[in-house]
Design a protein around this motif. Structure first.
Motif, PDB file in Angstrom:
ATOM      1  N   MET A 232       0.777  -1.132  -0.089  1.00  0.00           N
ATOM      2  CA  MET A 232       0.016   0.114  -0.040  1.00  0.00           C
ATOM      3  C   MET A 232       0.918   1.114  -0.006  1.00  0.00           C
ATOM      4  O   MET A 232       1.935   1.068   0.649  1.00  0.00           O
ATOM      5  N   ALA A 233       0.384   2.150  -0.671  1.00  0.00           N
ATOM      6  CA  ALA A 233       1.296   3.719  -0.716  1.00  0.00           C
ATOM      7  C   ALA A 233       0.895   4.353   0.706  1.00  0.00           C
ATOM      8  O   ALA A 233       0.226   4.147   1.463  1.00  0.00           O
ATOM      9  N   ASN A 234       2.109   4.918   0.947  1.00  0.00           N
ATOM     10  CA  ASN A 234       2.104   5.761   2.209  1.00  0.00           C
ATOM     11  C   ASN A 234       1.132   6.723   2.331  1.00  0.00           C
ATOM     12  O   ASN A 234       0.772   7.294   1.238  1.00  0.00           O
ATOM     13  N   VAL A 235       0.783   7.193   3.292  1.00  0.00           N
ATOM     14  CA  VAL A 235      -0.149   8.206   3.641  1.00  0.00           C
ATOM     15  C   VAL A 235       0.548   9.659   3.910  1.00  0.00           C
ATOM     16  O   VAL A 235       1.384   9.843   4.429  1.00  0.00           O
ATOM     17  N   PRO A 236       0.172  10.567   2.936  1.00  0.00           N
ATOM     18  CA  PRO A 236       0.916  12.031   3.069  1.00  0.00           C
ATOM     19  C   PRO A 236       0.499  12.852   4.202  1.00  0.00           C
ATOM     20  O   PRO A 236      -0.781  12.771   4.545  1.00  0.00           O
ATOM     21  N   VAL A 237       1.206  13.276   5.006  1.00  0.00           N
ATOM     22  CA  VAL A 237       0.831  14.107   6.056  1.00  0.00           C
ATOM     23  C   VAL A 237       1.275  15.508   6.077  1.00  0.00           C
ATOM     24  O   VAL A 237       2.566  15.748   5.694  1.00  0.00           O
ATOM     25  N   GLU A 238       0.612  16.508   6.127  1.00  0.00           N
ATOM     26  CA  GLU A 238       1.007  17.838   6.229  1.00  0.00           C
ATOM     27  C   GLU A 238       1.955  18.383   7.244  1.00  0.00           C
ATOM     28  O   GLU A 238       1.737  17.707   8.292  1.00  0.00           O
TER      29      GLU A 238
ATOM     30  N   PRO B  46       8.714  17.068   6.696  1.00  0.00           N
ATOM     31  CA  PRO B  46       9.126  16.141   5.775  1.00  0.00           C
ATOM     32  C   PRO B  46      10.670  15.779   5.945  1.00  0.00           C
ATOM     33  O   PRO B  46      11.526  16.567   6.118  1.00  0.00           O
ATOM     34  N   ALA B  47      10.928  14.645   5.601  1.00  0.00           N
ATOM     35  CA  ALA B  47      12.090  14.034   5.533  1.00  0.00           C
ATOM     36  C   ALA B  47      12.861  13.654   4.311  1.00  0.00           C
ATOM     37  O   ALA B  47      13.890  13.470   4.034  1.00  0.00           O
ATOM     38  N   GLY B  48      11.595  13.522   3.198  1.00  0.00           N
ATOM     39  CA  GLY B  48      12.067  12.977   1.969  1.00  0.00           C
ATOM     40  C   GLY B  48      10.719  12.691   1.278  1.00  0.00           C
ATOM     41  O   GLY B  48       9.694  13.297   1.959  1.00  0.00           O
ATOM     42  N   GLN B  49      10.968  12.051   0.286  1.00  0.00           N
ATOM     43  CA  GLN B  49       9.854  11.552  -0.641  1.00  0.00           C
ATOM     44  C   GLN B  49       8.820  10.898   0.279  1.00  0.00           C
ATOM     45  O   GLN B  49       9.212   9.619   0.604  1.00  0.00           O
ATOM     46  N   ASP B  50       7.510  11.029   0.944  1.00  0.00           N
ATOM     47  CA  ASP B  50       6.577  10.415   1.957  1.00  0.00           C
ATOM     48  C   ASP B  50       7.167   9.994   3.018  1.00  0.00           C
ATOM     49  O   ASP B  50       6.674   9.099   3.610  1.00  0.00           O
TER      50      ASP B  50
ATOM     51  N   PHE C 278       3.999   6.794   7.285  1.00  0.00           N
ATOM     52  CA  PHE C 278       2.603   6.380   7.765  1.00  0.00           C
ATOM     53  C   PHE C 278       1.935   5.741   6.760  1.00  0.00           C
ATOM     54  O   PHE C 278       1.629   6.232   5.758  1.00  0.00           O
ATOM     55  N   ASP C 279       1.852   4.512   7.210  1.00  0.00           N
ATOM     56  CA  ASP C 279       1.290   3.569   6.152  1.00  0.00           C
ATOM     57  C   ASP C 279      -0.200   3.204   6.490  1.00  0.00           C
ATOM     58  O   ASP C 279      -0.410   2.966   7.734  1.00  0.00           O
ATOM     59  N   PRO C 280      -1.378   3.052   5.629  1.00  0.00           N
ATOM     60  CA  PRO C 280      -2.527   2.802   5.874  1.00  0.00           C
ATOM     61  C   PRO C 280      -2.763   1.372   6.720  1.00  0.00           C
ATOM     62  O   PRO C 280      -2.101   0.327   6.219  1.00  0.00           O
ATOM     63  N   SER C 281      -3.822   1.202   7.391  1.00  0.00           N
ATOM     64  CA  SER C 281      -3.938   0.102   8.158  1.00  0.00           C
ATOM     65  C   SER C 281      -5.436  -0.119   8.050  1.00  0.00           C
ATOM     66  O   SER C 281      -6.152   1.023   8.367  1.00  0.00           O
ATOM     67  N   ILE C 282      -6.227  -1.135   8.459  1.00  0.00           N
ATOM     68  CA  ILE C 282      -7.537  -1.142   8.421  1.00  0.00           C
ATOM     69  C   ILE C 282      -7.886  -0.495   9.984  1.00  0.00           C
ATOM     70  O   ILE C 282      -8.988   0.115   9.956  1.00  0.00           O
TER      71      ILE C 282
END
Length: 143
Positions: A1-7, A54-58, A91-95
């Motif tokens: 799954m794709a990482n969750v972007p966080v502001e 941010p530390a880098g991409q995602d 931050f990775d999505p989870s159920i």
């Protein structure tokens, strides 16, 4: 799954292990820095607020709002707050919510309130999942 972007911003990180249990740097230092635990939310929660930048991409650095030079890091399988070199987190999505995952692919786990946080293989269980609550506070300039 794709990482969750966080502001980027100031957040409370809520553990899904009990009523309003928040990621918290403990009050004492041991070998690797200050242990990071979970405990009920304080009022006001400034000592429990975490800056996400941010530390880098995602990926993101996590630092303490009250002491921005102190980062959330890990040593072995334990999570600490320390002024050592920051480590990136995703931050990775989870159920159940979000997994906070280290650059080694391990998730932060909160076994019970007051226990030092540790890293484990990510699972879809409440102990591994978190929610983010944005606090409307400015990011300190020294962060």
């Amino acid at each position: 799954m794709a990482n969750v972007p966080v502001e980027p911003g100031v957040y409370l990180l809520g553990a899904h292990i009990g009523f309003r249990t928040i990621l918290t740097p403990a009050g004492h230092a041991i070998d690797k820095g200050v242990p990071v635990i979970t405990q009920p939310e304080m009022q006001p929660p400034l000592h429990q607020a975490v800056i996400i930048q941010p530390a880098g991409q995602d990926s993101y650095y996590l630092s303490l709002y009250v002491r921005p030079q102190v980062k959330i890091v890990y040593a072995d399988d334990k999570v600490f707050a320390n002024t050592t070199s920051p480590v990136p987190w995703t931050f990775d999505p989870s159920i159940q919510g979000l997994n906070i995952v280290s650059d080694k692919g391990l998730a932060i786990r909160a076994d019970y309130p007051g226990a030092q946080l540790r890293l484990t293989q990510p699972e879809d269980v409440p102990q591994d999942t978190w929610s983010l609550q944005l606090l409307h506070l400015p990011i300190p300039p020294e962060a």
